[in-house]
Design a protein around this motif. Structure first.
Motif, PDB file in Angstrom:
ATOM      1  N   GLU A   1     -21.495  16.379 -10.878  1.00  0.00           N
ATOM      2  CA  GLU A   1     -20.519  17.195 -10.164  1.00  0.00           C
ATOM      3  C   GLU A   1     -19.829  16.431  -9.041  1.00  0.00           C
ATOM      4  O   GLU A   1     -19.080  17.009  -8.258  1.00  0.00           O
ATOM      5  N   ARG A   2     -20.074  15.132  -8.914  1.00  0.00           N
ATOM      6  CA  ARG A   2     -19.535  14.346  -7.800  1.00  0.00           C
ATOM      7  C   ARG A   2     -18.003  14.365  -7.805  1.00  0.00           C
ATOM      8  O   ARG A   2     -17.379  14.516  -8.855  1.00  0.00           O
TER       9      ARG A   2
ATOM     10  N   PRO B   1      -9.586  19.907  -1.784  1.00  0.00           N
ATOM     11  CA  PRO B   1     -10.473  21.077  -1.781  1.00  0.00           C
ATOM     12  C   PRO B   1     -10.601  21.777  -3.133  1.00  0.00           C
ATOM     13  O   PRO B   1     -11.616  22.421  -3.392  1.00  0.00           O
ATOM     14  N   SER B   2      -9.626  21.640  -3.999  1.00  0.00           N
ATOM     15  CA  SER B   2      -9.707  22.282  -5.317  1.00  0.00           C
ATOM     16  C   SER B   2     -10.829  21.688  -6.165  1.00  0.00           C
ATOM     17  O   SER B   2     -11.234  22.280  -7.161  1.00  0.00           O
ATOM     18  N   ASP B   3     -11.347  20.531  -5.764  1.00  0.00           N
ATOM     19  CA  ASP B   3     -12.474  19.914  -6.462  1.00  0.00           C
ATOM     20  C   ASP B   3     -13.801  20.518  -6.000  1.00  0.00           C
ATOM     21  O   ASP B   3     -14.847  20.248  -6.566  1.00  0.00           O
TER      22      ASP B   3
ATOM     23  N   GLY C   1     -21.905  23.623   0.280  1.00  0.00           N
ATOM     24  CA  GLY C   1     -23.004  23.187   1.121  1.00  0.00           C
ATOM     25  C   GLY C   1     -23.090  21.685   1.243  1.00  0.00           C
ATOM     26  O   GLY C   1     -23.778  21.163   2.110  1.00  0.00           O
ATOM     27  N   LEU C   2     -22.407  20.958   0.356  1.00  0.00           N
ATOM     28  CA  LEU C   2     -22.420  19.494   0.421  1.00  0.00           C
ATOM     29  C   LEU C   2     -21.091  18.927   0.887  1.00  0.00           C
ATOM     30  O   LEU C   2     -20.945  17.716   1.010  1.00  0.00           O
ATOM     31  N   TYR C   3     -20.126  19.790   1.154  1.00  0.00           N
ATOM     32  CA  TYR C   3     -18.832  19.320   1.647  1.00  0.00           C
ATOM     33  C   TYR C   3     -18.282  20.330   2.643  1.00  0.00           C
ATOM     34  O   TYR C   3     -18.715  21.477   2.695  1.00  0.00           O
TER      35      TYR C   3
ATOM     36  N   GLY D   1     -13.239  26.722  -7.307  1.00  0.00           N
ATOM     37  CA  GLY D   1     -13.367  26.602  -8.758  1.00  0.00           C
ATOM     38  C   GLY D   1     -13.646  25.206  -9.266  1.00  0.00           C
ATOM     39  O   GLY D   1     -13.674  24.979 -10.475  1.00  0.00           O
ATOM     40  N   GLY D   2     -13.857  24.245  -8.367  1.00  0.00           N
ATOM     41  CA  GLY D   2     -14.142  22.869  -8.760  1.00  0.00           C
ATOM     42  C   GLY D   2     -15.615  22.637  -9.007  1.00  0.00           C
ATOM     43  O   GLY D   2     -16.412  23.568  -9.085  1.00  0.00           O
TER      44      GLY D   2
END
Length: 102
Positions: free
Chosen positions: A74-75, A21-23, A34-36, A28-29
């Motif tokens: 940003e992937r 989740p930090s990604d 909205g995409l995860y 802050g990643g």
């Protein structure tokens, strides 16, 4: 063999994409909100990749013809680490009826 990911996209419509989740942007990643979905304190998942059939919400285009990733820069790490031509790549291509080499 040359694998052209911009024509393929099979991996984005085959595999579940989990990452820390930090990604995600909420922590802050780099992966846009909205995409995860954050599943718990140690797993976030790209939306669409746990559907049947899977297809990442960031994928645009037609598998095997012309595709693009809306969040390429940003992937998450699993997408960055996926290797064109790897065994997993060949399995994804087969699943979508694509030749094993591009």
């Amino acid at each position: 063999m040359d694998y052209n990911c911009v024509e393929c996209g099979a991996c984005c419509a085959t595999f579940r994409v989990d990452f820390h989740p930090s990604d995600g942007e909420a922590q802050g990643g780099r992966v846009p909100e909205g995409l995860y979905d954050e599943l718990n304190g140690s797993i976030a998942r790209m939306r669409g990749t746990d559907h049947t059939p899977p297809r990442c919400r960031a994928l645009r285009g037609c598998i095997g013809e012309q595709v693009s990733c809306l969040i390429y820069d940003e992937r998450p790490d699993p997408c960055r680490e996926f290797e064109a031509g790897s065994d997993a790549c060949v399995r994804a291509r087969r699943r979508h009826g694509l030749a094993e080499s591009a």
